[in-house]
Design a protein around this motif. Structure first.
Motif, PDB file in Angstrom:
ATOM      1  N   LEU A 139      57.489  31.913  73.099  1.00  0.00           N
ATOM      2  CA  LEU A 139      57.393  31.344  74.444  1.00  0.00           C
ATOM      3  C   LEU A 139      56.092  30.568  74.639  1.00  0.00           C
ATOM      4  O   LEU A 139      56.077  29.555  75.344  1.00  0.00           O
TER       5      LEU A 139
ATOM      6  N   PHE B 123      56.657  27.342  73.014  1.00  0.00           N
ATOM      7  CA  PHE B 123      57.569  26.598  73.889  1.00  0.00           C
ATOM      8  C   PHE B 123      56.796  25.929  75.021  1.00  0.00           C
ATOM      9  O   PHE B 123      56.925  24.731  75.256  1.00  0.00           O
TER      10      PHE B 123
ATOM     11  N   THR C 174      62.945  20.075  78.804  1.00  0.00           N
ATOM     12  CA  THR C 174      63.112  21.525  78.818  1.00  0.00           C
ATOM     13  C   THR C 174      64.502  21.913  78.336  1.00  0.00           C
ATOM     14  O   THR C 174      64.658  22.861  77.546  1.00  0.00           O
ATOM     15  N   ILE C 175      65.511  21.185  78.776  1.00  0.00           N
ATOM     16  CA  ILE C 175      66.878  21.448  78.315  1.00  0.00           C
ATOM     17  C   ILE C 175      66.991  21.194  76.816  1.00  0.00           C
ATOM     18  O   ILE C 175      67.627  21.960  76.084  1.00  0.00           O
TER      19      ILE C 175
ATOM     20  N   VAL D  80      65.501  24.122  74.962  1.00  0.00           N
ATOM     21  CA  VAL D  80      66.403  25.278  74.950  1.00  0.00           C
ATOM     22  C   VAL D  80      67.535  25.062  73.942  1.00  0.00           C
ATOM     23  O   VAL D  80      67.888  25.975  73.167  1.00  0.00           O
TER      24      VAL D  80
ATOM     25  N   THR E  21      66.157  25.440  70.515  1.00  0.00           N
ATOM     26  CA  THR E  21      65.908  26.853  70.223  1.00  0.00           C
ATOM     27  C   THR E  21      67.205  27.576  69.866  1.00  0.00           C
ATOM     28  O   THR E  21      67.238  28.378  68.926  1.00  0.00           O
ATOM     29  N   LEU E  22      68.272  27.301  70.615  1.00  0.00           N
ATOM     30  CA  LEU E  22      69.561  27.908  70.290  1.00  0.00           C
ATOM     31  C   LEU E  22      70.074  27.440  68.931  1.00  0.00           C
ATOM     32  O   LEU E  22      70.630  28.233  68.159  1.00  0.00           O
TER      33      LEU E  22
ATOM     34  N   PRO F 274      63.131  22.433  67.803  1.00  0.00           N
ATOM     35  CA  PRO F 274      63.074  22.390  69.274  1.00  0.00           C
ATOM     36  C   PRO F 274      62.167  21.304  69.820  1.00  0.00           C
ATOM     37  O   PRO F 274      62.468  20.706  70.861  1.00  0.00           O
TER      38      PRO F 274
ATOM     39  N   SER G 205      63.368  18.291  72.194  1.00  0.00           N
ATOM     40  CA  SER G 205      62.697  18.102  73.472  1.00  0.00           C
ATOM     41  C   SER G 205      62.214  16.662  73.641  1.00  0.00           C
ATOM     42  O   SER G 205      62.323  16.091  74.728  1.00  0.00           O
TER      43      SER G 205
END
Length: 127
Positions: free
Chosen positions: A46, A49, A81-82, A85, A88-89, A112, A116
């Motif tokens: 995090l 991130f 930000t989307i 995410v 990351t997934l 990621p 981004s």
């Protein structure tokens, strides 16, 4: 704005996101060792991130000013930000596709950040 300066801004966003993400992790490394291992991994990721988003947004602000899309800057941050995410997934499900562990060690942070940066640039361009 020509394509050369656009590519320079994209490369600058990736590099600053990667370097600030690692800086954020190293800055909090001593504090993270006080927790158990699972929580320290989650908090460390995090911190990467959060600091990587800051690293993408700083040159992205100047990029949005350069292309005269100041009104779309917040949309770019939301899409970044989307993208983070989604990246990351994708990174979480990547070991099911690639079995070479040494390769994953190096790209687990970059995927990621690249997602981004793509999301941010799509946000300021209106895509």
């Amino acid at each position: 704005m020509n394509k050369k300066t656009h590519y320079i801004f994209v490369i600058l966003e990736v590099l600053s996101g990667f370097s600030l993400g690692l800086f954020g992790l190293l800055m909090l490394a001593d504090k993270l060792l006080k927790f158990d291992m699972n929580l320290s991994f989650i908090l460390g990721y995090l911190s990467i991130f959060f600091f990587a988003l800051i690293g993408i947004v700083i040159p992205g602000f100047f990029h949005s000013r350069r292309v005269n899309k100041n009104k779309r800057f917040l949309i770019g941050i939301a899409k970044a930000t989307i993208g983070m995410v989604i990246g990351t997934l994708f990174t979480a499900f990547l070991p099911t596709l690639i079995y070479e562990v040494d390769l994953l060690r190096y790209i687990v942070i970059l995927i990621p950040i690249i997602c981004s940066v793509v999301g941010f640039n799509m946000g300021i361009r209106g895509l």
